[in-house]
Design a protein around this motif. Sequence first.
Motif, short mmCIF file in Angstrom:
data_model
loop_
_atom_site.label_atom_id
_atom_site.label_comp_id
_atom_site.label_asym_id
_atom_site.label_seq_id
_atom_site.Cartn_x
_atom_site.Cartn_y
_atom_site.Cartn_z
N CYS A 249 0.85 -1.19 0.00
CA CYS A 249 0.00 0.00 0.00
C CYS A 249 0.88 1.25 0.00
O CYS A 249 1.76 1.41 0.85
N CYS A 252 0.12 3.43 3.47
CA CYS A 252 0.47 3.01 4.84
C CYS A 252 1.53 1.91 4.89
O CYS A 252 1.99 1.54 5.97
N CYS A 267 -6.83 -1.41 0.58
CA CYS A 267 -5.91 -1.78 1.65
C CYS A 267 -6.69 -2.22 2.89
O CYS A 267 -7.69 -1.59 3.25
N CYS A 270 -5.78 1.00 5.68
CA CYS A 270 -6.16 2.41 5.48
C CYS A 270 -7.20 2.59 4.37
O CYS A 270 -7.61 3.70 4.08
ZN LIG Z 1 -2.87 1.14 3.49
#
Ligand SMILES: [Zn+2]
Length: 435
Positions: A249, A252, A267, A270
Motif C-alpha cells: 500500500c 500506509c 488496503c 487504510c
Molecule cells: Zn494502506
Amino acid sequence: MEYSILEDVVKNIWKKEKNTCYTNSMRYSKLFAKTIKNAPKDEMAINAKLLIRAGFIDKVMAGVYTMLPLGLCVIKKIENIIREKMNAIGGQEIFMPTFQPKENWTKTGRWDSMDDLYKVEDTSHREMALGPTHEEVVVPLMQKFINSYKDFPFYVYQFQNKFRMELRSKSGILRGREFMMKDLYSFHLTEDDLDKYYEKVSDSYKKIFEKVGIGDRTYKTYASGGSFSKYSHEYQTVTPAGEDTIHICSKCGLAINEEIKNEVDACLSCKGTDFKKEKAIEVGNIFKLNTKYTDPFGFRITNEKGEHKEVLMGCYGLGLSRLMGTIVEIYHDEKGIVWPDAVAPYKVYLIAVGVKKEISEKADRFYDELEKKNIEVLYDDRDVSVGQKFADADLIGLPIRLVVSEKTGDKIEWKKRNEEKTELLDKEEVFRRLG
Ligand SMILES: [Zn+2]
C-alpha cells in the motif's frame, strides 16, 4: 508469560556467548573447500552461482546442496540468531525425525492431499513420509506428555531439514528439494492466548530480519488463512529474484500477497487503493492452525471446571537456507558476496602481500594476535598470486579486508568490503575498530 528457571538459564547462556563458528580463525590454505572459477552451467540463480564459486555450497543435484564449512558457518550464525529469539519467547528446542509414519499423515488427510509430499517405502512395504513439516509428529508428541490444563500454554521448536517435491528447482537455495527450516509450534487453550503469542512471534521475527540485515525490505504480508482464521502472514523480502508478487500500500506500507489482492480492492488497514507491485521471496510464515491438527489426533484437555477443551495451535516457520540465499541475492556486487556483519562466517579477510619471508612472518604474527583477541579471521596464507587473493577476498565477501605488505610498513591496510576507500592504520587502531 512465565518462564521456567531452565529457560532463563538457557537464555542467559545464549546472551553471553558470542555468535561464532566452530573456529574463530582459519588459515585458508587449510580450508578444503576453496573458491572455484565457474559455477555449474545449469545453475541460473545468482545466490547459487556466487555461493558455489565462493566455496560456500556444493551442488549435488538440482535443488540439493552440501553446506561446505563457510556455508555451514553462515547457517549456524543465522540459526543462533533465531535460537536466541525463540528461547526468549519461551520456546523449548527439540529435534524431531525426518522419517514420519504414514498413519499420522492419513489421520490428518495430508497423505493424499499434499502433492509435494515425498513418500518412501522400505522392502517390507512400510510407507513413510519425508517430513516437509512436523504437525503430524509434534501433536502426538505433546499429547503424550501434556495431560493438564495447568501445563498450558507451551511452545516447542526445532531446526530440521525438510523435503518438498519441487518438480522444477531452479532458484538455487531459495527453493530446495531438501532445505533447512526452523519450525515453532505453540499450544493454547484459548483463542486470546493464541492471538497474543502470535503477535509475540511476529515481534521476534521482525528482530530476526533486522539482525540478519534484511529488516528494511522484509514485509509482514497478509495471506489467506485457510478455513480456520481469516488471514495468516507471510514474511516477504523484496528482491528481483523473488518468485512471489506482493502488493504494498503506497499510503500506509501494509503488504498483501497476490491471492489476497485478487479478493480485495482496498488496503486492509487504510482503505487506500494505490498499491506498488514488487517481486519478493517468502522467508517465513506464521499460521493460526486452531484445531486443524489437534482434532484428528483427539488432543483435548479437561479444564478446571471439568469441561473437555479443544487444544488450539499455531505454527511458525523460517527458512534458514532460504534466508542465506536471500541475503546473497540482496548483498552482492559484480565481484562477489557482501556479507552483513551478523552472518558473515568471519569478520576479517587477512592477506599477506609479497614473497619476502619477513612479510609472511609479520602476517603470521598479526594473525596470532587477532586469534588471541578472539577476532574472527580467515587468513589467506596461500602461495598464489596477489591478484587471486584480492579477487577471492571480494568473492568470499567478508566485511573487512586487512593487508600486510612491504608497502604498508608498520601499518595495516584496512578496507571495508562495501566501500572503495582504503586506509593505513596502526595495529592498535585496527584492534580498536574490530573490538
Ligand atoms: Zn494502506
